[in-house]
Enzyme design. Structure first.
Site, PDB file in Angstrom:
ATOM      1  N   GLN A  20      -5.555  -0.424  -3.849  1.00  9.52           N
ATOM      2  CA  GLN A  20      -6.193  -1.580  -4.479  1.00  9.52           C
ATOM      3  C   GLN A  20      -7.083  -1.173  -5.657  1.00  9.52           C
ATOM      4  O   GLN A  20      -7.147  -1.867  -6.678  1.00  9.52           O
ATOM      5  CB  GLN A  20      -7.000  -2.347  -3.420  1.00  9.52           C
ATOM      6  CG  GLN A  20      -7.580  -3.648  -3.943  1.00  9.52           C
ATOM      7  CD  GLN A  20      -8.299  -4.434  -2.864  1.00  9.52           C
ATOM      8  OE1 GLN A  20      -7.961  -4.342  -1.683  1.00  9.52           O
ATOM      9  NE2 GLN A  20      -9.300  -5.205  -3.254  1.00  9.52           N
ATOM     10  N   HIS A  76      -5.325  -6.271   3.915  1.00 16.36           N
ATOM     11  CA  HIS A  76      -4.333  -5.200   4.046  1.00 16.36           C
ATOM     12  C   HIS A  76      -3.698  -5.245   5.432  1.00 16.36           C
ATOM     13  O   HIS A  76      -4.400  -5.091   6.431  1.00 16.36           O
ATOM     14  CB  HIS A  76      -5.009  -3.840   3.845  1.00 16.36           C
ATOM     15  CG  HIS A  76      -5.496  -3.603   2.446  1.00 16.36           C
ATOM     16  ND1 HIS A  76      -4.946  -2.640   1.629  1.00 16.36           N
ATOM     17  CD2 HIS A  76      -6.454  -4.228   1.713  1.00 16.36           C
ATOM     18  CE1 HIS A  76      -5.562  -2.666   0.447  1.00 16.36           C
ATOM     19  NE2 HIS A  76      -6.480  -3.622   0.476  1.00 16.36           N
ATOM     20  N   CYS A 135       0.846  -1.192   0.000  1.00 16.45           N
ATOM     21  CA  CYS A 135       0.000   0.000   0.000  1.00 16.45           C
ATOM     22  C   CYS A 135       0.883   1.244   0.000  1.00 16.45           C
ATOM     23  O   CYS A 135       1.908   1.297   0.672  1.00 16.45           O
ATOM     24  CB  CYS A 135      -0.972   0.001   1.170  1.00 16.45           C
ATOM     25  SG  CYS A 135      -0.354   0.737   2.685  1.00 16.45           S
ATOM     26  N   GLU A 136       0.472   2.215  -0.791  1.00 14.74           N
ATOM     27  CA  GLU A 136       1.301   3.405  -0.940  1.00 14.74           C
ATOM     28  C   GLU A 136       1.165   4.350   0.252  1.00 14.74           C
ATOM     29  O   GLU A 136       1.945   5.288   0.387  1.00 14.74           O
ATOM     30  CB  GLU A 136       0.957   4.144  -2.234  1.00 14.74           C
ATOM     31  CG  GLU A 136      -0.419   4.776  -2.269  1.00 14.74           C
ATOM     32  CD  GLU A 136      -0.709   5.440  -3.611  1.00 14.74           C
ATOM     33  OE1 GLU A 136      -0.032   5.105  -4.592  1.00 14.74           O
ATOM     34  OE2 GLU A 136      -1.610   6.294  -3.656  1.00 14.74           O
ATOM     35  N   HIS A 137       0.199   4.098   1.117  1.00  9.78           N
ATOM     36  CA  HIS A 137       0.021   4.990   2.273  1.00  9.78           C
ATOM     37  C   HIS A 137       0.932   4.628   3.436  1.00  9.78           C
ATOM     38  O   HIS A 137       1.345   5.500   4.192  1.00  9.78           O
ATOM     39  CB  HIS A 137      -1.441   4.963   2.738  1.00  9.78           C
ATOM     40  CG  HIS A 137      -2.392   5.400   1.673  1.00  9.78           C
ATOM     41  ND1 HIS A 137      -3.574   4.730   1.393  1.00  9.78           N
ATOM     42  CD2 HIS A 137      -2.309   6.420   0.793  1.00  9.78           C
ATOM     43  CE1 HIS A 137      -4.179   5.346   0.393  1.00  9.78           C
ATOM     44  NE2 HIS A 137      -3.447   6.357   0.013  1.00  9.78           N
ATOM     45  N   HIS A 138       1.189   3.329   3.602  1.00 13.76           N
ATOM     46  CA  HIS A 138       1.973   2.886   4.769  1.00 13.76           C
ATOM     47  C   HIS A 138       3.180   2.034   4.393  1.00 13.76           C
ATOM     48  O   HIS A 138       3.930   1.636   5.271  1.00 13.76           O
ATOM     49  CB  HIS A 138       1.080   2.070   5.712  1.00 13.76           C
ATOM     50  CG  HIS A 138      -0.174   2.771   6.111  1.00 13.76           C
ATOM     51  ND1 HIS A 138      -1.379   2.589   5.455  1.00 13.76           N
ATOM     52  CD2 HIS A 138      -0.412   3.677   7.084  1.00 13.76           C
ATOM     53  CE1 HIS A 138      -2.302   3.349   6.015  1.00 13.76           C
ATOM     54  NE2 HIS A 138      -1.751   4.018   7.012  1.00 13.76           N
ATOM     55  N   CYS A 165      -1.946  -3.054   6.757  1.00 16.17           N
ATOM     56  CA  CYS A 165      -2.072  -1.768   7.456  1.00 16.17           C
ATOM     57  C   CYS A 165      -3.393  -1.688   8.214  1.00 16.17           C
ATOM     58  O   CYS A 165      -3.498  -0.967   9.201  1.00 16.17           O
ATOM     59  CB  CYS A 165      -1.895  -0.583   6.502  1.00 16.17           C
ATOM     60  SG  CYS A 165      -3.106  -0.466   5.184  1.00 16.17           S
TER      61      CYS A 165
HETATM   62 ZN    ZN Z   1      -2.120   1.241   3.994  1.00 18.56          ZN
END
Ligand code: ZN
Length: 202
Positions: free
Chosen positions: A129, A157, A88-91, A159
């Site tokens: 996703q 996920h 995931c690009e956020h975490h 995260c």
């Molecule tokens: Zn994430």
């Protein structure tokens, strides 16, 4: 030749090897990067991250090269339960699961073994996703201009699972329905019933 600030910054940054940056991260986490167990960790991190994001260096045209065939067949082609692993690009934490891909040809098909590789090219990047789902559908559309493409991704996920509360068993399901899968309810339902067989949970 005059250099802009950003090229000076880039030059300064490039003097740090990637492994030095990972060593710095370990230090800031409160660790001693020189202790036995961690001494080679920056090297391993560099290799692992390069592997997990190798999709940036892959070209979909190279992957599909030589694997597009002319056919006189216009029934649905389905490849289901394609395992994928992404980040995931956020975490920068993993999300992983299964992809189900279908299309209705319009004179051309893709070699079946190429579908998992195509999924991988986009999964091995920093992703959300929803975008991953769409990119798979768009790549197939561009490659063979089919009558329609359908992509469903079911994923877990980390995260959410590692940070959240009571989300350990939740799956996130995303879909992209293009062409006849969007316009023809019967085609879409045929795909969904074929994918759901064998116990998919959605
Ligand atoms: Zn994430």
């Amino acid at each position: 030749m005059a250099r802009t600030n950003s090229t000076i910054e880039a030059a300064a940054l490039s003097e740090f090897a990637t492994q030095d940056l990972y060593r710095e991260i370990l230090t800031r986490l409160g660790e001693d990067p020189n202790r036995d167990g961690l001494i080679r960790t920056p090297e391993r991190m560099e290799k692992a991250m390069a592997f997990l994001t190798r999709g940036y260096k892959q070209d979909i045209n190279d992957v599909l090269h030589g694997a597009l065939f002319d056919v006189d067949y216009d029934e649905m082609v389905i490849v289901k339960d394609v395992e994928f692993f992404s980040m995931c690009e956020h975490h920068l934490l993993p999300f992983f699961g299964k992809a189900h891909v279908a299309y209705v040809p319009n004179g051309k098909v893709i070699g079946l073994s190429k579908i998992p590789r195509l999924v991988d090219v986009f999964a091995r990047r920093l992703q959300v996703q929803e975008r991953l789902t769409r990119q798979i559908g768009e790549a197939i559309t561009e490659a063979i201009s089919p009558q329609g493409v359908a992509v469903i991704l079911e994923a877990q996920h980390l995260c959410m699972m590692m940070r959240g509360v009571e989300k350990q068993h939740s799956f996130t399901v995303t879909s992209a329905m293009l062409g006849v899968f969007k316009t023809q309810l019967q085609t879409r339902n045929e795909f969904l019933s074929l994918v759901r067989r064998n116990g998919s949970g959605f």
